[in-house]
Design an enzyme around this catalytic site. Structure first.
Site, mmCIF file in Angstrom:
data_model
loop_
_atom_site.group_PDB
_atom_site.id
_atom_site.type_symbol
_atom_site.label_atom_id
_atom_site.label_comp_id
_atom_site.label_asym_id
_atom_site.label_seq_id
_atom_site.Cartn_x
_atom_site.Cartn_y
_atom_site.Cartn_z
ATOM 1 N N ARG A 139 0.903 -1.252 0.059
ATOM 2 C CA ARG A 139 0.032 -0.042 0.040
ATOM 3 C C ARG A 139 1.002 1.243 0.011
ATOM 4 N NH1 ARG A 139 -4.427 0.545 4.614
ATOM 5 N NH2 ARG A 139 -2.706 1.180 5.837
ATOM 6 N N LYS B 47 -2.625 7.053 1.252
ATOM 7 C CA LYS B 47 -2.586 7.222 2.627
ATOM 8 C C LYS B 47 -1.480 8.361 2.958
ATOM 9 C CE LYS B 47 -2.604 4.757 7.032
ATOM 10 N NZ LYS B 47 -3.559 5.168 7.524
ATOM 11 N N GLU C 64 -16.079 6.585 5.571
ATOM 12 C CA GLU C 64 -15.500 5.868 6.426
ATOM 13 C C GLU C 64 -15.401 6.533 7.791
ATOM 14 O OE1 GLU C 64 -11.144 5.403 5.578
ATOM 15 O OE2 GLU C 64 -11.201 7.403 4.683
HETATM 16 N N1 PMP Z 1 -9.334 4.883 7.316
HETATM 17 C C1 PMP Z 1 -8.315 5.729 7.510
HETATM 18 C C2 PMP Z 1 -8.690 7.319 7.022
HETATM 19 C C3 PMP Z 1 -7.347 5.523 8.370
HETATM 20 O O1 PMP Z 1 -6.343 6.635 8.753
HETATM 21 C C4 PMP Z 1 -6.927 4.081 8.568
HETATM 22 C C5 PMP Z 1 -5.875 3.809 9.440
HETATM 23 N N2 PMP Z 1 -5.931 4.082 10.735
HETATM 24 C C6 PMP Z 1 -8.116 3.307 8.385
HETATM 25 C C7 PMP Z 1 -9.193 3.624 7.384
HETATM 26 C C8 PMP Z 1 -7.968 1.861 8.636
HETATM 27 O O2 PMP Z 1 -7.035 1.280 7.812
HETATM 28 P P1 PMP Z 1 -5.847 0.076 8.529
HETATM 29 O O3 PMP Z 1 -6.854 -1.127 8.595
HETATM 30 O O4 PMP Z 1 -5.006 -0.204 7.151
HETATM 31 O O5 PMP Z 1 -5.215 0.668 9.806
#
Ligand code: PMP
Length: 282
Positions: free
Chosen positions: A50, A149, A182
């Site tokens: 990622r 990200k 989200e």
């Molecule tokens: N959405 C956002 C905006 C995030 O920053 C994160 C990570 N904290 C997630 C979803 C969850 O992703 P992951 O399971 O890869 O931590």
């Protein structure tokens, strides 16, 4: 604590970056948050993948192969002697000048912080949490792809502020069309009539590693799982709801905008997913 910066390790007090780093000046960079469980980095390859896709997204050359990055992260875990913990891996555009032109940044900066993790209290997992819908919308996917990200988290922070003002831990962010994207730092799921549903990335969500793990667990348990557009109405009328993230893992949600979800207690399927997740991270 030994913090990695561009090939060297520094104590917390001496781990510093330039005020001309474009990560600081403009949020020009990308990051990953990872967990260490029993001396092993959880889903390291997936996080590295990622990271490199985020880098492609912002046209950033990390200057190190994914394999080298993997070795470097593992070296950090060893150097810090961490059995369980959290890793923050950042790649910034590097040191430039006060203009936004990335061409001024000659070399990226790679920072790896290996730290302890402050877990949410156990009772949250047992009782579930209440969340709200924030008025801050997710950046539209056609403006900045939510799969990147990036170090730009301002609107997520605004949503988190709203959550805290409402006495909640998390807030749901909608996209500009009003569909659920989200939470401020977690993905969101509902369970309706036995089916698990989570928004698609183009609805405005990060392709979370924990989210992917939930899909894998669901598949192994033969629970139907799909990505679909959701509205606030779908959240309110869900049988169960939960959020996922590297830090939160799987957290049951028992109220959204003061509406009780299901019976107002963590649902059976959510509890089952939490149990299965525990065996996956072992
Ligand atoms: N959405 C956002 C905006 C995030 O920053 C994160 C990570 N904290 C997630 C979803 C969850 O992703 P992951 O399971 O890869 O931590």
């Amino acid at each position: 604590m030994k913090i990695y910066i561009d090939g060297n390790y520094y104590d917390k007090e001496n781990a510093k970056v330039s005020v001309f780093d474009h990560g600081l000046l403009y949020g020009d960079g990308i990051f990953e948050g990872l967990r260490i469980y029993n001396n092993k980095v959880f889903k390291l390859k997936e996080h590295i993948k990622r990271l490199y896709m985020s880098a492609k997204g912002i046209n950033l050359d990390i200057g190190m192969s994914p394999d080298e990055m993997e070795d470097t992260v593992n070296e950090c875990v060893k150097k810090n002697n961490k059995e369980n913990g959290y890793i923050r891996l950042l790649v910034t555009r590097g040191i430039g000048d006060l203009g936004i032109d990335p061409a001024k940044c000659k070399k990226v900066s790679i920072i790896i912080i290996t730290a302890d993790i402050s877990l949410y209290p156990k009772e949250y997992y047992e009782k579930g949490i209440s969340i709200i819908t924030s008025s801050t919308r997710r950046i539209p996917a056609d403006c900045l792809d939510p799969r990147i990200k990036s170090l730009n988290y301002l609107n997520n922070i605004m949503a988190k502020l709203e959550a805290k003002q409402a006495g909640c831990l998390e807030a749901v962010m909608l996209n500009k069309e009003g569909f659920v994207a989200e939470c401020s730092a977690d993905n969101i799921f509902i369970i309706k009539e036995g089916k698990i549903i989570s928004p698609k990335s183009y609805n405005g969500s990060l392709e979370g590693i924990t989210r992917e793990t939930v899909f894998e667990i669901a598949e192994a348990l033969s629970i139907e799982c799909r990505e679909d557009a959701l509205t606030k109405y779908d959240l309110y009328n869900a049988d169960e709801c939960f959020i996922t993230g590297t830090g939160a893992e799987i957290m049951p949600v028992t109220a959204v905008d003061s509406r009780k979800i299901g019976n107002g207690i963590p649902g059976k399927s959510t509890k089952m997913l939490i149990e299965e997740f525990k065996s996956v991270i072992k």
